[in-house]
Design a protein around this motif. Structure first.
Motif, mmCIF file in Angstrom:
data_model
loop_
_atom_site.group_PDB
_atom_site.id
_atom_site.type_symbol
_atom_site.label_atom_id
_atom_site.label_comp_id
_atom_site.label_asym_id
_atom_site.label_seq_id
_atom_site.Cartn_x
_atom_site.Cartn_y
_atom_site.Cartn_z
ATOM 1 N N UNK A 216 44.167 36.117 24.375
ATOM 2 C CA UNK A 216 44.088 35.195 25.510
ATOM 3 C C UNK A 216 45.503 34.752 25.901
ATOM 4 N N UNK A 217 46.300 34.392 24.903
ATOM 5 C CA UNK A 217 47.661 33.926 25.192
ATOM 6 C C UNK A 217 48.515 35.046 25.785
ATOM 7 N N UNK A 218 48.385 36.238 25.244
ATOM 8 C CA UNK A 218 49.149 37.387 25.753
ATOM 9 C C UNK A 218 48.814 37.648 27.225
ATOM 10 N N UNK A 219 47.536 37.593 27.556
ATOM 11 C CA UNK A 219 47.128 37.863 28.941
ATOM 12 C C UNK A 219 47.532 36.728 29.885
ATOM 13 N N UNK A 220 47.437 35.493 29.415
ATOM 14 C CA UNK A 220 47.904 34.369 30.244
ATOM 15 C C UNK A 220 49.400 34.498 30.503
ATOM 16 N N UNK A 221 50.157 34.788 29.446
ATOM 17 C CA UNK A 221 51.611 34.890 29.571
ATOM 18 C C UNK A 221 52.006 36.010 30.538
ATOM 19 N N UNK A 222 51.198 37.032 30.606
ATOM 20 C CA UNK A 222 51.512 38.165 31.477
ATOM 21 C C UNK A 222 51.148 37.881 32.937
ATOM 22 N N UNK A 223 50.384 36.801 33.156
ATOM 23 C CA UNK A 223 50.065 36.406 34.530
ATOM 24 C C UNK A 223 48.625 36.637 34.944
ATOM 25 N N UNK A 224 47.794 37.043 34.009
ATOM 26 C CA UNK A 224 46.383 37.271 34.329
ATOM 27 C C UNK A 224 45.628 35.967 34.503
ATOM 28 N N UNK A 225 44.607 36.012 35.369
ATOM 29 C CA UNK A 225 43.622 34.931 35.450
ATOM 30 C C UNK A 225 42.430 35.323 34.599
ATOM 31 N N UNK A 226 41.973 34.405 33.771
ATOM 32 C CA UNK A 226 40.810 34.672 32.917
ATOM 33 C C UNK A 226 39.550 34.286 33.685
ATOM 34 N N UNK A 227 38.789 35.275 34.097
ATOM 35 C CA UNK A 227 37.655 35.008 34.993
ATOM 36 C C UNK A 227 36.369 35.642 34.474
ATOM 37 N N UNK A 228 35.270 35.267 35.115
ATOM 38 C CA UNK A 228 33.991 35.895 34.769
ATOM 39 C C UNK A 228 33.924 37.288 35.393
ATOM 40 N N UNK A 229 32.977 38.069 34.956
ATOM 41 C CA UNK A 229 32.766 39.395 35.540
ATOM 42 C C UNK A 229 32.427 39.263 37.030
ATOM 43 N N UNK A 230 31.545 38.312 37.363
ATOM 44 C CA UNK A 230 31.170 38.118 38.770
ATOM 45 C C UNK A 230 32.394 37.799 39.617
ATOM 46 N N UNK A 231 33.298 36.971 39.088
ATOM 47 C CA UNK A 231 34.520 36.628 39.818
ATOM 48 C C UNK A 231 35.438 37.831 39.960
ATOM 49 N N UNK A 232 35.563 38.620 38.905
ATOM 50 C CA UNK A 232 36.500 39.749 38.954
ATOM 51 C C UNK A 232 36.005 40.860 39.868
ATOM 52 N N UNK A 233 34.706 40.817 40.208
ATOM 53 C CA UNK A 233 34.151 41.807 41.142
ATOM 54 C C UNK A 233 34.202 41.288 42.579
ATOM 55 N N UNK A 234 35.055 40.309 42.822
ATOM 56 C CA UNK A 234 35.218 39.798 44.180
ATOM 57 C C UNK A 234 34.322 38.602 44.447
ATOM 58 N N UNK A 235 34.196 37.732 43.444
ATOM 59 C CA UNK A 235 33.391 36.511 43.601
ATOM 60 C C UNK A 235 31.968 36.773 44.048
ATOM 61 N N UNK A 236 31.316 37.684 43.366
ATOM 62 C CA UNK A 236 29.895 37.904 43.646
ATOM 63 C C UNK A 236 29.080 36.778 42.999
ATOM 64 N N UNK A 237 27.876 36.517 43.521
ATOM 65 C CA UNK A 237 27.022 35.530 42.855
ATOM 66 C C UNK A 237 26.625 36.029 41.464
#
Ligand SMILES: *[C@@H]1O[C@H](CO)[C@@H](O)[C@H](O)[C@H]1NC(C)=O
Ligand SMILES: *[C@@H]1O[C@H](CO)[C@@H](O)[C@H](O)[C@H]1NC(C)=O
Ligand SMILES: *[C@@H]1O[C@H](CO)[C@@H](O)[C@H](O)[C@H]1NC(C)=O
Ligand SMILES: [Zn+2]
Length: 249
Positions: free
Chosen positions: A211-232
């Motif tokens: 989690x820390x490695x991905x945050x440091x690299x600039x990633x947003x930690x999101x749900x699958x629905x969010x990562x697919x373009x904010x689907x319901x």
């Protein structure tokens, strides 16, 4: 690396859709669409670490996704598991289906497949008042009959583009998993990662570091629905129910 650089480096790479929905067959997604997103998913629960995982992502300012079974490592109606699900859902994490008892759906007849999907929906409607819009078929195994059954139940299928290896036999060790995650962060600028919430190693050793490695690299930690373009995340929501004698595995 800054988030903007991360985005600029990877925009336009890859396609999220393995199979486009057609003729009543569900879409199948195996990667995120939104650049810079990391969707960490946890299969096979609810189990004893669900709340720890929820807290970890909440504390990191992000969200994750649970693909839950009804009756696998534990029973979804167990009061502890109802409580964990409510906790995760109230924290904004996504609850998705991993079917009732973790059968390979490609080896099931249609009636069994239907029941494997429906029983989890019923449980989540009772416990949380939600009907999940996403489902991960056990073992990532699907065919057109599975896609048809998913579509008939208002669901899209989600696979993954990174497997941590935490459920292989023997499971991949924590050091190797962390190395693999580290290598994957520069791959396409987004990640849809498969983990298992039943692995203590994943929860206690791998995730806190990754989690820390991905945050440091600039990633947003999101749900699958969010990562697919904010689907319901849910096809329906209603009032949760009150436990009664029908709530059992
Ligand atoms: C299962 O259902 C699909 C459509 O949903 C159908 O095409 C297929 O023939 C069915 N299979 C069986 C064995 O009934
Ligand atoms: C973990 O896996 C890596 C890579 O396969 C290996 O080099 C290392 O020795 C393993 N560590 C342990 C503690 O097994
Ligand atoms: C999980 O692993 C940690 C660290 O190795 C250990 O302290 C803890 O007791 C384990 N928890 C369970 C439930 O096995
Ligand atoms: Zn599974």
């Amino acid at each position: 690396m800054l988030a903007t650089a991360l985005l600029a480096a990877f925009v336009g790479l890859g396609s999220a859709l393995t199979f486009q929905g057609r003729d009543g067959l569900a879409n199948v997604y195996d990667s995120c669409v939104t650049p810079g997103t990391a969707a960490f998913s946890f299969d096979d629960g609810p189990y004893i670490y669900s709340k720890d995982i929820s807290k970890m992502f909440t504390d990191a300012g992000g969200h994750c996704t649970f693909f839950v079974n009804g009756d696998n490592w534990d029973c979804i109606y167990d009061s502890r598991q109802q409580d964990s699900l409510k906790f995760a859902y109230a924290s904004g994490h996504q609850i998705a289906s991993h079917t009732w008892s973790h059968k390979d759906l490609t080896k099931c007849d249609n009636a069994t497949m239907q029941s494997e999907i429906n029983q989890v929906d019923v449980a989540l409607q009772r416990i949380l008042g939600i009907t999940p819009a996403f489902m991960r078929p056990p073992y990532g195994a699907f065919n057109d009959d599975v896609r048809a059954a998913a579509a008939a139940n208002g669901k899209e299928l989600v696979i993954w583009d990174f497997d941590s290896g935490d459920s292989t036999d023997p499971p991949t060790n924590a050091t190797k998993i962390k190395q693999d995650y580290d290598a994957a962060k520069t791959r396409t600028g987004k990640i849809l990662a498969l983990n298992h919430e039943t692995s203590n190693t994943t929860v206690s050793e791998v995730m806190p570091s990754v989690i820390q490695v991905y945050l440091d690299y600039g990633y947003k930690l999101v749900t699958v629905a969010e990562c697919l373009g904010n689907k319901p995340a849910y096809s329906a929501t209603t009032e949760a129910g009150k436990p009664n004698y029908q709530w059992h595995c």
